[in-house]
Design a protein around this motif. Sequence first.
Motif, PDB file in Angstrom:
ATOM      1  N   SER A 801       0.890  -1.189   0.127  1.00 46.77           N
ATOM      2  CA  SER A 801       0.030   0.085  -0.038  1.00 46.77           C
ATOM      3  C   SER A 801       1.081   1.088  -0.105  1.00 46.77           C
ATOM      4  O   SER A 801       1.380   1.636   0.939  1.00 46.77           O
ATOM      5  N   ASP A 802       0.900   1.696  -1.163  1.00 48.39           N
ATOM      6  CA  ASP A 802       1.934   2.917  -1.427  1.00 48.39           C
ATOM      7  C   ASP A 802       1.370   3.985  -2.531  1.00 48.39           C
ATOM      8  O   ASP A 802       0.158   3.828  -2.890  1.00 48.39           O
ATOM      9  N   GLY A 803       2.417   4.889  -2.849  1.00 52.88           N
ATOM     10  CA  GLY A 803       1.857   5.876  -3.749  1.00 52.88           C
ATOM     11  C   GLY A 803       1.180   5.253  -5.067  1.00 52.88           C
ATOM     12  O   GLY A 803       0.526   6.057  -5.693  1.00 52.88           O
ATOM     13  N   PHE A 809      -7.204   3.934  -6.432  1.00 51.99           N
ATOM     14  CA  PHE A 809      -8.234   4.445  -5.355  1.00 51.99           C
ATOM     15  C   PHE A 809      -8.908   5.623  -5.709  1.00 51.99           C
ATOM     16  O   PHE A 809     -10.339   5.440  -5.625  1.00 51.99           O
ATOM     17  N   VAL A 810      -8.455   6.752  -6.332  1.00 54.91           N
ATOM     18  CA  VAL A 810      -9.177   7.877  -6.809  1.00 54.91           C
ATOM     19  C   VAL A 810     -10.293   7.256  -7.903  1.00 54.91           C
ATOM     20  O   VAL A 810     -11.500   7.889  -7.884  1.00 54.91           O
ATOM     21  N   ASN A 811      -9.685   6.590  -8.652  1.00 53.29           N
ATOM     22  CA  ASN A 811     -10.659   6.027  -9.784  1.00 53.29           C
ATOM     23  C   ASN A 811     -11.999   5.352  -9.188  1.00 53.29           C
ATOM     24  O   ASN A 811     -13.000   5.562  -9.606  1.00 53.29           O
ATOM     25  N   VAL A 834     -16.640   1.301  -2.063  1.00 55.78           N
ATOM     26  CA  VAL A 834     -15.778   2.175  -2.019  1.00 55.78           C
ATOM     27  C   VAL A 834     -16.529   3.511  -1.748  1.00 55.78           C
ATOM     28  O   VAL A 834     -16.967   4.029  -2.780  1.00 55.78           O
ATOM     29  N   ASN A 835     -16.425   4.326  -0.775  1.00 58.68           N
ATOM     30  CA  ASN A 835     -16.933   5.812  -0.865  1.00 58.68           C
ATOM     31  C   ASN A 835     -16.066   6.593   0.161  1.00 58.68           C
ATOM     32  O   ASN A 835     -14.955   6.470   0.541  1.00 58.68           O
ATOM     33  N   GLU A 836     -16.718   7.666   0.514  1.00 54.00           N
ATOM     34  CA  GLU A 836     -15.890   8.967   0.997  1.00 54.00           C
ATOM     35  C   GLU A 836     -15.415   8.376   2.428  1.00 54.00           C
ATOM     36  O   GLU A 836     -14.324   8.713   3.045  1.00 54.00           O
ATOM     37  N   ALA A 837     -16.209   7.500   3.144  1.00 58.08           N
ATOM     38  CA  ALA A 837     -15.712   6.912   4.393  1.00 58.08           C
ATOM     39  C   ALA A 837     -14.494   6.258   4.360  1.00 58.08           C
ATOM     40  O   ALA A 837     -13.736   6.117   5.451  1.00 58.08           O
ATOM     41  N   ASP A 838     -14.022   5.890   3.220  1.00 54.26           N
ATOM     42  CA  ASP A 838     -12.636   5.010   3.153  1.00 54.26           C
ATOM     43  C   ASP A 838     -11.470   6.056   2.950  1.00 54.26           C
ATOM     44  O   ASP A 838     -10.510   5.405   2.921  1.00 54.26           O
ATOM     45  N   VAL A 839     -11.775   7.230   2.646  1.00 53.34           N
ATOM     46  CA  VAL A 839     -10.715   8.156   2.394  1.00 53.34           C
ATOM     47  C   VAL A 839      -9.628   8.245   3.631  1.00 53.34           C
ATOM     48  O   VAL A 839      -8.320   7.969   3.449  1.00 53.34           O
ATOM     49  N   ALA A 845      -3.468   4.177   5.740  1.00 51.34           N
ATOM     50  CA  ALA A 845      -2.613   3.005   5.315  1.00 51.34           C
ATOM     51  C   ALA A 845      -1.375   3.319   4.549  1.00 51.34           C
ATOM     52  O   ALA A 845      -0.334   2.748   4.543  1.00 51.34           O
ATOM     53  N   LEU A 846      -1.465   4.385   3.676  1.00 50.58           N
ATOM     54  CA  LEU A 846      -0.348   5.133   3.048  1.00 50.58           C
ATOM     55  C   LEU A 846       0.804   5.580   3.733  1.00 50.58           C
ATOM     56  O   LEU A 846       1.989   5.400   3.548  1.00 50.58           O
TER      57      LEU A 846
END
Length: 849
Positions: A801-803, A809-811, A834-839, A845-846
């Motif tokens: 889980s990195d850059g 994720f954005v897509n 996948v929604n805003e709550a995951d941001v 994680a990053l």
Amino acid sequence: MAVREILMNTMQTSFGAVVCLLVGMVLFAAPVHGQCAPGWRPWGGVPGVTGSSSPQVNATTTWDPDGPGGQPEILVAGGEFSFAGDVSARNIATWDGAQWRNLGLGTNGPVYAIAEFNGELVAAGFFTTAGGVTTQRIARWNGSTWQPLGAGTLGTVYALTVYNGELIVGGSFTTAGGASANNIARWNGVSWQPLGSGTNGFVRALTVYNGELIAGGSFSTAGGISASRIARWNGSSWQPLGTGMSSNVYSLTVYTDVLVAGGQFTVAGGVGANRIARWNGTSWLPFGAGIGGGGSIVHALMWSNGLYAGGYFQTAGGAPAYNIARWNGTSWQTLGQGVNSTVYALTLYQGDAIAGGAFTGSTYGIDCVARWTNGNWQRLGEGFNSAVQAVSEYNGALIAGGQFISAGSESAKYIAQWNGMHWQQLGTGMNHPVYALTVYNGSLVAGGLFSTAGDVGADRVALWNGIGWQPLGSGLYDGTSSSSANALTVYHDELIVGGSFITAGGVATNNIARWNGSGWQPLGSGRNGIVNALAVFNDEVIVGGEFTGRIARWNGSSWLSLGTMNDTVYALAVFNGELVAGGSFTSAGGISANRVARWNGTSWQPLAAGMNDTVYALSVFEGELIAGGNFYTAGGTSASRIARWNGTSWQSMGTGMSGLSINYVLALSPYNGELIAGGSFTTAGGNLSGRIACWGSPTPVITMQPSSSVSCINGSLSMSVSTSTASPSYQWRRGAAPLSNGGNIAGADSPTLLISPVTLGDAGNDYNCLVTNSCGSTTSNNAAVTVFEAGSGDANSDGFSDGGDIQGFVNFLLIGGSASSNYCSCDMDQNGTVNEADVPLFVGALLGT
């Protein structure tokens, strides 16, 4: 003209061979008529696809539904059809190596192109709905439902590919997503964009070569630049490839680092190149003598240990090659005997070449899609590949004869037996069709157009003793290869054979003869025309056909008149003490009688208003007269190809038979308490039933099988079945274990099973539905559930889980997506989406927090 000639003349162009899958031992269980009304029970499907007036496969590809998950890739076929194997499948279907499945409700028009994009399957063509959803000419399948790609295109899409991470579509359209786009456009996952000013003619083919997009078609300019039928797009502008082609390009591929184009052209870059050429980066070159034949076109190309070319042609490299051939690097090679009509699609599946097109099973028992493996063509699916023209019982088994060369999962050359579980060939079968069957002195007798039975010579008639085939003397002959045995019966301990022949065993017989167990004898001077039907009535042999008078009787020593029909007699039967004749006549003994009439011993009488078209078969079942043929009314009422007469009036038998342009009922016989119908139809009672069906107490027919589903952990999924059966009950199961409502399960006793929230324990490939009515039960095909773990943040599946995961994720956050390993990894809170709550969780994680 005999019915065999009508069929053979028309079948060559009118329909592909269509054929049946097995239904299991329950198929011939004794009916319980007190429990439910009789109806048609279908008997399997077809070895390939069928169901439209001209079925064909236009596009093939492979697709891995769960990406890096554990499911294997599947073959996808799109085209113009209603059935695939034994399932209803409108214009698109998948093959998993063992069985066909539909993709929901499919599309309402032809599919011409298929591709995978962003883990989903994309289909395009000339349709306006997919799965009942409005989708203008293009749609995407996420594994469970169809969705549109924006507003689609205004016009037909013929080609798809992926270039620079975008989906490219080519065809004959003027807008994409409502914006101007001349024949080519790109979809970035959110919106449509043009590629410059596009082309001034159709785009038929797309591929990627040396980092550029290649388009082929019927255009002369691309982006306003002169480009004759082929052009390249470098990401910002169009450029020609040399001077292009002299005529249309229909196919493109890349082969050993060169671009290959196929089509209708004979010149490429100013060099002679018959229908196929290669571009080495600077110039066009031919492939030997290329592809030839009148009107030849190369529609499909594929590279796999050689270059495969498919289309409509008769030669490759100057040698005979029918519609498909392979270039090995130096010369062209044939693939068996080729196929008998156009190949439109080629793809690689499980290491084998798959061909799709308009070809039929006349050579290999295949319909519109076939697999080339180990030097042979193989069918995808099971069943009869062509018409069943005779049915009879022998030693407790049902025997079928006709024009087929496959039955069930077996090769069966023109004759097969059903043993209660599956179809089997009798010996090695015949070398040409079987038209008639009967039992004589404890042995099965077959008559037809053949000259060998098993491994022995047997001219037009042969005997099966339970072990092997034997000839009956030197058989029948009329001086030509068209001699045939069309009808068989037994009279005074002798076998009577009628057909088209002038000698039997070397003795002059004129279209009818008798076999006494050791030799052939004539019946007087015979008949002066073809004999199509035989029966025994009032201790006389009754003969019907195309000779003078069309009907006559033999009393054992001489021929006697039986009145006159004004046209051909094809069928005879005895019902309620009277003789019944069927055919194409409209008068019998001077009395108006439309295609069917009865003889009471002194005169002919009609059976009510009769039929509006030809009767080819007659039988008696459960005290009623059954007539089959090419009619669609009986007694003035609707009756599609089959009807029953109760002694006073005609009645339909369900919705009868239908199918392609030729969907006759040609054979009828009782068997194990049910009526067996054979012919050239593909549906019976509205359900798929390739060339053979039975009328009895109907168990449920599943018209839509459940589709496999995928979900993130804690997500939701559903699977459904459909049935044409009235008042059914449903029980969803895993294997044989029933599921119950409660917990995360709902709809366990309904057509649609819902699982929410999905757990890892729900994964498996053993979901099925038991559908039951008052006549019995039918189990659906198995469907699989795949469950992906969630929350790792590893959007690109590289183990970290990195850059590198940010863009993915954005897509998924902005565009959405369907359940897959990548998508579910971005469901950070593991709620199934996948929604805003995951941001904030993804950012954590990053950062490693």
